[in-house]
Design a protein around this motif. Sequence first.
Motif, PDB file in Angstrom:
ATOM      1  N   ALA A 147       0.822  -1.211   0.000  1.00 29.26           N
ATOM      2  CA  ALA A 147       0.000   0.000   0.000  1.00 29.26           C
ATOM      3  C   ALA A 147       0.858   1.264   0.000  1.00 29.26           C
ATOM      4  O   ALA A 147       0.474   2.279  -0.588  1.00 29.26           O
ATOM      5  CB  ALA A 147      -0.934   0.001   1.207  1.00 29.26           C
ATOM      6  N   ASP A 148       2.027   1.212   0.633  1.00 30.17           N
ATOM      7  CA  ASP A 148       2.921   2.363   0.629  1.00 30.17           C
ATOM      8  C   ASP A 148       3.355   2.717  -0.793  1.00 30.17           C
ATOM      9  O   ASP A 148       3.600   3.892  -1.106  1.00 30.17           O
ATOM     10  CB  ASP A 148       4.168   2.073   1.479  1.00 30.17           C
ATOM     11  N   GLU A 149       3.470   1.718  -1.648  1.00 26.80           N
ATOM     12  CA  GLU A 149       3.909   1.940  -3.025  1.00 26.80           C
ATOM     13  C   GLU A 149       2.741   2.151  -3.982  1.00 26.80           C
ATOM     14  O   GLU A 149       2.822   2.980  -4.891  1.00 26.80           O
ATOM     15  CB  GLU A 149       4.751   0.744  -3.508  1.00 26.80           C
ATOM     16  N   ALA A 150       1.660   1.391  -3.771  1.00 26.22           N
ATOM     17  CA  ALA A 150       0.579   1.356  -4.762  1.00 26.22           C
ATOM     18  C   ALA A 150      -0.655   2.138  -4.353  1.00 26.22           C
ATOM     19  O   ALA A 150      -1.550   2.338  -5.170  1.00 26.22           O
ATOM     20  CB  ALA A 150       0.191  -0.098  -5.043  1.00 26.22           C
ATOM     21  N   GLY A 151      -0.743   2.551  -3.092  1.00 24.99           N
ATOM     22  CA  GLY A 151      -1.955   3.183  -2.614  1.00 24.99           C
ATOM     23  C   GLY A 151      -2.860   2.161  -1.943  1.00 24.99           C
ATOM     24  O   GLY A 151      -2.554   0.962  -1.902  1.00 24.99           O
ATOM     25  N   PRO A 152      -4.005   2.586  -1.410  1.00 26.08           N
ATOM     26  CA  PRO A 152      -4.851   1.696  -0.613  1.00 26.08           C
ATOM     27  C   PRO A 152      -5.633   0.657  -1.411  1.00 26.08           C
ATOM     28  O   PRO A 152      -6.267  -0.216  -0.820  1.00 26.08           O
ATOM     29  CB  PRO A 152      -5.807   2.665   0.085  1.00 26.08           C
ATOM     30  N   ARG A 153      -5.602   0.712  -2.738  1.00 27.87           N
ATOM     31  CA  ARG A 153      -6.315  -0.270  -3.573  1.00 27.87           C
ATOM     32  C   ARG A 153      -5.334  -0.852  -4.583  1.00 27.87           C
ATOM     33  O   ARG A 153      -4.705  -0.112  -5.352  1.00 27.87           O
ATOM     34  CB  ARG A 153      -7.491   0.394  -4.300  1.00 27.87           C
ATOM     35  N   PHE A 154      -5.181  -2.181  -4.572  1.00 33.46           N
ATOM     36  CA  PHE A 154      -4.227  -2.812  -5.470  1.00 33.46           C
ATOM     37  C   PHE A 154      -4.656  -4.255  -5.731  1.00 33.46           C
ATOM     38  O   PHE A 154      -5.513  -4.807  -5.031  1.00 33.46           O
ATOM     39  CB  PHE A 154      -2.806  -2.785  -4.892  1.00 33.46           C
ATOM     40  N   LEU A 179      -8.180 -10.452   9.129  1.00 33.81           N
ATOM     41  CA  LEU A 179      -7.980  -9.012   8.947  1.00 33.81           C
ATOM     42  C   LEU A 179      -9.234  -8.352   8.378  1.00 33.81           C
ATOM     43  O   LEU A 179      -9.580  -7.223   8.749  1.00 33.81           O
ATOM     44  CB  LEU A 179      -6.784  -8.763   8.024  1.00 33.81           C
ATOM     45  N   LYS A 180      -9.917  -9.063   7.484  1.00 30.54           N
ATOM     46  CA  LYS A 180     -11.167  -8.543   6.915  1.00 30.54           C
ATOM     47  C   LYS A 180     -12.248  -8.451   7.988  1.00 30.54           C
ATOM     48  O   LYS A 180     -12.977  -7.449   8.075  1.00 30.54           O
ATOM     49  CB  LYS A 180     -11.623  -9.442   5.775  1.00 30.54           C
ATOM     50  N   ALA A 181     -12.362  -9.480   8.829  1.00 29.14           N
ATOM     51  CA  ALA A 181     -13.360  -9.475   9.897  1.00 29.14           C
ATOM     52  C   ALA A 181     -13.114  -8.348  10.887  1.00 29.14           C
ATOM     53  O   ALA A 181     -14.055  -7.816  11.489  1.00 29.14           O
ATOM     54  CB  ALA A 181     -13.350 -10.825  10.619  1.00 29.14           C
ATOM     55  N   ARG A 182     -11.877  -7.963  11.039  1.00 30.38           N
ATOM     56  CA  ARG A 182     -11.516  -6.877  11.947  1.00 30.38           C
ATOM     57  C   ARG A 182     -11.813  -5.516  11.335  1.00 30.38           C
ATOM     58  O   ARG A 182     -11.730  -4.497  12.020  1.00 30.38           O
ATOM     59  CB  ARG A 182     -10.035  -6.997  12.298  1.00 30.38           C
ATOM     60  N   GLY A 183     -12.121  -5.476  10.038  1.00 32.90           N
ATOM     61  CA  GLY A 183     -12.436  -4.211   9.374  1.00 32.90           C
ATOM     62  C   GLY A 183     -11.240  -3.487   8.821  1.00 32.90           C
ATOM     63  O   GLY A 183     -11.338  -2.338   8.386  1.00 32.90           O
ATOM     64  N   ALA A 184     -10.077  -4.148   8.802  1.00 31.95           N
ATOM     65  CA  ALA A 184      -8.861  -3.498   8.320  1.00 31.95           C
ATOM     66  C   ALA A 184      -8.817  -3.420   6.806  1.00 31.95           C
ATOM     67  O   ALA A 184      -8.264  -2.477   6.236  1.00 31.95           O
ATOM     68  CB  ALA A 184      -7.632  -4.232   8.845  1.00 31.95           C
ATOM     69  N   LEU A 185      -9.410  -4.424   6.136  1.00 31.49           N
ATOM     70  CA  LEU A 185      -9.327  -4.468   4.680  1.00 31.49           C
ATOM     71  C   LEU A 185     -10.530  -5.198   4.110  1.00 31.49           C
ATOM     72  O   LEU A 185     -11.307  -5.826   4.833  1.00 31.49           O
ATOM     73  CB  LEU A 185      -8.024  -5.130   4.237  1.00 31.49           C
ATOM     74  N   ASP A 186     -10.638  -5.102   2.801  1.00 29.91           N
ATOM     75  CA  ASP A 186     -11.625  -5.875   2.064  1.00 29.91           C
ATOM     76  C   ASP A 186     -10.927  -6.412   0.828  1.00 29.91           C
ATOM     77  O   ASP A 186      -9.958  -5.810   0.329  1.00 29.91           O
ATOM     78  CB  ASP A 186     -12.816  -5.007   1.671  1.00 29.91           C
ATOM     79  N   TYR A 187     -11.369  -7.538   0.323  1.00 30.73           N
ATOM     80  CA  TYR A 187     -10.800  -8.087  -0.900  1.00 30.73           C
ATOM     81  C   TYR A 187     -11.877  -8.826  -1.665  1.00 30.73           C
ATOM     82  O   TYR A 187     -12.772  -9.441  -1.093  1.00 30.73           O
ATOM     83  CB  TYR A 187      -9.617  -9.020  -0.597  1.00 30.73           C
ATOM     84  N   ARG A 189     -12.205 -10.713  -5.761  1.00 27.67           N
ATOM     85  CA  ARG A 189     -11.736 -10.993  -7.119  1.00 27.67           C
ATOM     86  C   ARG A 189     -10.327 -10.464  -7.369  1.00 27.67           C
ATOM     87  O   ARG A 189     -10.045  -9.839  -8.397  1.00 27.67           O
ATOM     88  CB  ARG A 189     -12.711 -10.421  -8.145  1.00 27.67           C
ATOM     89  N   GLY A 190      -9.451 -10.693  -6.411  1.00 25.45           N
ATOM     90  CA  GLY A 190      -8.058 -10.318  -6.587  1.00 25.45           C
ATOM     91  C   GLY A 190      -7.751  -8.860  -6.333  1.00 25.45           C
ATOM     92  O   GLY A 190      -6.614  -8.418  -6.571  1.00 25.45           O
ATOM     93  N   VAL A 191      -8.711  -8.089  -5.869  1.00 23.46           N
ATOM     94  CA  VAL A 191      -8.487  -6.670  -5.568  1.00 23.46           C
ATOM     95  C   VAL A 191      -8.537  -6.479  -4.045  1.00 23.46           C
ATOM     96  O   VAL A 191      -9.515  -6.857  -3.397  1.00 23.46           O
ATOM     97  CB  VAL A 191      -9.542  -5.770  -6.239  1.00 23.46           C
ATOM     98  N   VAL A 192      -7.479  -5.909  -3.506  1.00 25.19           N
ATOM     99  CA  VAL A 192      -7.386  -5.642  -2.066  1.00 25.19           C
ATOM    100  C   VAL A 192      -7.608  -4.155  -1.826  1.00 25.19           C
ATOM    101  O   VAL A 192      -7.035  -3.311  -2.531  1.00 25.19           O
ATOM    102  CB  VAL A 192      -6.010  -6.058  -1.521  1.00 25.19           C
ATOM    103  N   ARG A 193      -8.439  -3.836  -0.837  1.00 23.54           N
ATOM    104  CA  ARG A 193      -8.649  -2.437  -0.449  1.00 23.54           C
ATOM    105  C   ARG A 193      -8.345  -2.306   1.044  1.00 23.54           C
ATOM    106  O   ARG A 193      -8.936  -3.006   1.869  1.00 23.54           O
ATOM    107  CB  ARG A 193     -10.079  -1.981  -0.723  1.00 23.54           C
ATOM    108  N   VAL A 194      -7.404  -1.431   1.364  1.00 19.33           N
ATOM    109  CA  VAL A 194      -7.101  -1.141   2.762  1.00 19.33           C
ATOM    110  C   VAL A 194      -8.137  -0.136   3.259  1.00 19.33           C
ATOM    111  O   VAL A 194      -8.173   1.012   2.807  1.00 19.33           O
ATOM    112  CB  VAL A 194      -5.674  -0.576   2.926  1.00 19.33           C
ATOM    113  N   LEU A 195      -8.999  -0.561   4.166  1.00 22.68           N
ATOM    114  CA  LEU A 195     -10.080   0.290   4.672  1.00 22.68           C
ATOM    115  C   LEU A 195      -9.654   1.106   5.878  1.00 22.68           C
ATOM    116  O   LEU A 195     -10.006   2.274   6.008  1.00 22.68           O
ATOM    117  CB  LEU A 195     -11.293  -0.578   5.032  1.00 22.68           C
ATOM    118  N   ARG A 196      -8.922   0.471   6.771  1.00 24.37           N
ATOM    119  CA  ARG A 196      -8.457   1.136   7.996  1.00 24.37           C
ATOM    120  C   ARG A 196      -6.984   0.837   8.178  1.00 24.37           C
ATOM    121  O   ARG A 196      -6.595  -0.204   8.701  1.00 24.37           O
ATOM    122  CB  ARG A 196      -9.264   0.630   9.198  1.00 24.37           C
ATOM    123  N   ARG A 197      -6.147   1.768   7.744  1.00 25.96           N
ATOM    124  CA  ARG A 197      -4.706   1.545   7.863  1.00 25.96           C
ATOM    125  C   ARG A 197      -4.297   1.402   9.324  1.00 25.96           C
ATOM    126  O   ARG A 197      -3.396   0.626   9.651  1.00 25.96           O
ATOM    127  CB  ARG A 197      -3.947   2.694   7.201  1.00 25.96           C
TER     128      ARG A 197
END
Length: 215
Positions: A147-154, A179-187, A189-197
């Motif tokens: 995420a530091d390199e690509a941003g919150p969605r990769f 991590l998803k259950a904790r609300g930190a991220l969602d994913y 179809r191969g796309v990861v989104r950082v919801l709560r850094r």
Amino acid sequence: MIQALPARERKRLLAACELRQLGADRLAGDRGAALVLFPATCLLAVVTSGSATPPLALMLEGRRGMVGASLCLGNGPRPFAMRVLLPGSAWGLGPAAFLRQLRASPALLRATERHHLLQQRRLVATAGCAHFHHLEGRLALWLLRVADEAGPRFTATHDQLARLLGVQRAAVSLAAGALKARGALDYRRGVVRVLRRDLLERSACRCLGHWPAPA
């Protein structure tokens, strides 16, 4: 890294390079490929190579880094490969041409020396992390690095992440699910989104506070 060079030296280096397009999840180089690469828009994972053990990611290199400078040390084939984690472009040149650039550019030489030292520190950090830290914390740490390199969605599949971490896909799925259950991220179809850094940082292993940052 190239952008940090003085304009004259940057122009000379780019004139000696070829801009290469690198596809996702492909090897950008292996022990038979003699290339020094400066990522422009891609993200490379430096991974161990060899048939004795599964590949393990040692570090990531993005637009602030480089890979392949050790080729100029004359110690033979390098014991690692460069896998494209996120597709994009990279500037590349052979070791002989790179050595000529080092002789002509004091700024490039200093930057290469600093980056080589940084890579050694990262190798030490990765070795301890892979051996001592639990998978969920390691996964959170690597997702933060991407995420530091690509941003919150990769884009990153569980298969890719499993290969980076040197574990089975099922283990990554369990860790990512936590991590998803904790609300930190969602994913999906191969796309990861950082919801709560902040939540991802809390989940990361303690290497997060000691991981050497780019210069």
